[in-house]
Design a protein around this motif. Sequence first.
Motif, PDB file in Angstrom:
ATOM      1  N   GLU A  66       0.856  -1.183   0.000  1.00 17.14           N
ATOM      2  CA  GLU A  66       0.000   0.000   0.000  1.00 17.14           C
ATOM      3  C   GLU A  66       0.891   1.232   0.000  1.00 17.14           C
ATOM      4  OE1 GLU A  66      -2.782   0.017   3.199  1.00 17.14           O
ATOM      5  OE2 GLU A  66      -4.239  -1.206   2.125  1.00 17.14           O
ATOM      6  N   TYR A  67       0.737   2.057  -1.031  1.00 17.79           N
ATOM      7  CA  TYR A  67       1.536   3.277  -1.170  1.00 17.79           C
ATOM      8  C   TYR A  67       3.027   2.964  -1.040  1.00 17.79           C
ATOM      9  CZ  TYR A  67      -3.079   5.258  -0.501  1.00 17.79           C
ATOM     10  OH  TYR A  67      -4.416   5.549  -0.616  1.00 17.79           O
ATOM     11  N   GLY A  68       3.425   1.851  -1.647  1.00 16.44           N
ATOM     12  CA  GLY A  68       4.825   1.466  -1.683  1.00 16.44           C
ATOM     13  C   GLY A  68       5.320   0.692  -0.480  1.00 16.44           C
ATOM     14  N   GLU A  69       4.480   0.505   0.538  1.00 11.26           N
ATOM     15  CA  GLU A  69       4.903  -0.185   1.766  1.00 11.26           C
ATOM     16  C   GLU A  69       4.324  -1.598   1.804  1.00 11.26           C
ATOM     17  OE1 GLU A  69       4.718   0.364   6.643  1.00 11.26           O
ATOM     18  OE2 GLU A  69       3.651   1.759   5.317  1.00 11.26           O
ATOM     19  N   PRO A  70       5.145  -2.619   2.088  1.00 16.27           N
ATOM     20  CA  PRO A  70       4.622  -3.990   2.182  1.00 16.27           C
ATOM     21  C   PRO A  70       3.757  -4.149   3.424  1.00 16.27           C
ATOM     22  CG  PRO A  70       6.949  -3.945   2.797  1.00 16.27           C
ATOM     23  CD  PRO A  70       6.609  -2.570   2.311  1.00 16.27           C
ATOM     24  N   VAL A  71       2.508  -4.588   3.228  1.00 18.65           N
ATOM     25  CA  VAL A  71       1.561  -4.659   4.344  1.00 18.65           C
ATOM     26  C   VAL A  71       0.872  -6.016   4.459  1.00 18.65           C
ATOM     27  CG1 VAL A  71       1.109  -2.169   4.335  1.00 18.65           C
ATOM     28  CG2 VAL A  71      -0.279  -3.696   2.892  1.00 18.65           C
ATOM     29  N   GLY A  72       1.085  -6.913   3.503  1.00 13.94           N
ATOM     30  CA  GLY A  72       0.437  -8.219   3.554  1.00 13.94           C
ATOM     31  C   GLY A  72       1.257  -9.282   2.853  1.00 13.94           C
ATOM     32  N   PHE A  73       1.131 -10.533   3.328  1.00  9.58           N
ATOM     33  CA  PHE A  73       1.951 -11.629   2.811  1.00  9.58           C
ATOM     34  C   PHE A  73       1.077 -12.880   2.696  1.00  9.58           C
ATOM     35  CE2 PHE A  73       4.539  -8.553   4.884  1.00  9.58           C
ATOM     36  CZ  PHE A  73       5.650  -8.420   4.062  1.00  9.58           C
ATOM     37  N   PHE A  74       1.027 -13.419   1.472  1.00 11.86           N
ATOM     38  CA  PHE A  74       0.176 -14.567   1.167  1.00 11.86           C
ATOM     39  C   PHE A  74       1.045 -15.711   0.652  1.00 11.86           C
ATOM     40  CE2 PHE A  74      -2.571 -16.763  -2.091  1.00 11.86           C
ATOM     41  CZ  PHE A  74      -3.416 -17.398  -1.184  1.00 11.86           C
ATOM     42  N   PRO A  75       1.472 -16.627   1.536  1.00 12.90           N
ATOM     43  CA  PRO A  75       2.274 -17.779   1.091  1.00 12.90           C
ATOM     44  C   PRO A  75       1.382 -18.862   0.507  1.00 12.90           C
ATOM     45  CG  PRO A  75       2.022 -17.829   3.475  1.00 12.90           C
ATOM     46  CD  PRO A  75       1.304 -16.594   3.003  1.00 12.90           C
TER      47      PRO A  75
END
Length: 381
Positions: A66-75
């Motif tokens: 979001e807006y260049g920032e990593p905020v979620g991770f889906f393995p």
Amino acid sequence: MRSMSKDACEVHITIHRLDELSVSLRQAWHRAMDESPEYANPFLSPEFATGIGRYRGGARVAVLHEYGEPVGFFPYERNSLGVGRAMGLGLSDCQALVHRPGVTWDAQELLRACGLSIFEFDHLVEEQKPFGRHVTGMFASPVIDLEHGEGSYAEWLRGAYPGLAKTTLKKERRIGRDLGEVRFVFDERDPRVLRTLMQWKSAQYRRTGRMDRFARPWIVDLVDHLFQVREEHFTGVLSVLYAGDRPVAAHFGPRSHTVFACWFTAYDPEFRYYSPGLIMHLRLAEAARRDDVRLMDLGRGDKEYKDWLKTRELRVGEGFATRPHPVAAAHRLWRRPVRGLRNTVLAHPTLRESADRLLKTVGTWRTSGRADSGAAGPRAR
């Protein structure tokens, strides 16, 4: 690496191999775990996903920005046809898209970004609302809430489990008289005992007619690898109950800094009348409490000892998230009846008992055949 965007100024999704995940992305993943208690389970950590990725070629992680920032991770795992499954499906007891609070996402956009026509899961965290309409069943996952405190093991046991304390302590004293002083090691580092645990568990699978996980070399290698991982958000912990110098029960499972996940427990069947498996779980819970663990996850499944030990239950989901695609339709048509039949059997005690008897009969035939042929146990490196 591939990428897509739902909204160029809001959400951007990039796809990564686990072995190319940068230090900064791992740190962001850890931060997302820390900010939501639902995602503190070690099975949701990058360390577990990376371990699967070492031995499963289709392991990937989708990173939401979001807006260049990593905020979620889906393995997830993906095959060449675009069929996806939760990371470590069949081994993992907790699955989710791990994200920071307030992050919104769309299941269809996620599957499209990952190149998936279908995504199968069986231990999905209940909070995962975007997957909600794809859930075909919700199941109890018993847990033990652990409160830090002082005092001896016996004092804790009498306070936490008064109904079990008398018989458990009596059996422990009997083991001590018959076999030698009872000793419990919460974090055993001897790999030879891990070998013993896998041999016990493999024999248990065969006796009860279940699939022998440790007959699969990649699972043996995975457990070996995770045993060596010692990080804040994932540590492979081998715990052992000794009588004298002899191990009588053992457990291997991962922990984060707040959650301990029960995984592989087994005991020497020669000493089954002492209830070493139950003693093992009680010792494990007390030791985890002392080591500042807040929650012990016993995992989905109906077992009598879980009903004895649990303080409450979480809910986990099973199902198939799909996009319109012929591969998705075929896979769902093949897999859903299998899961449905299994769940029907597990939900009805009479059917479950009959199935257990049948599996044990098959297991007796199987073990007799292995004994006659001189077959070896699980592969050991």
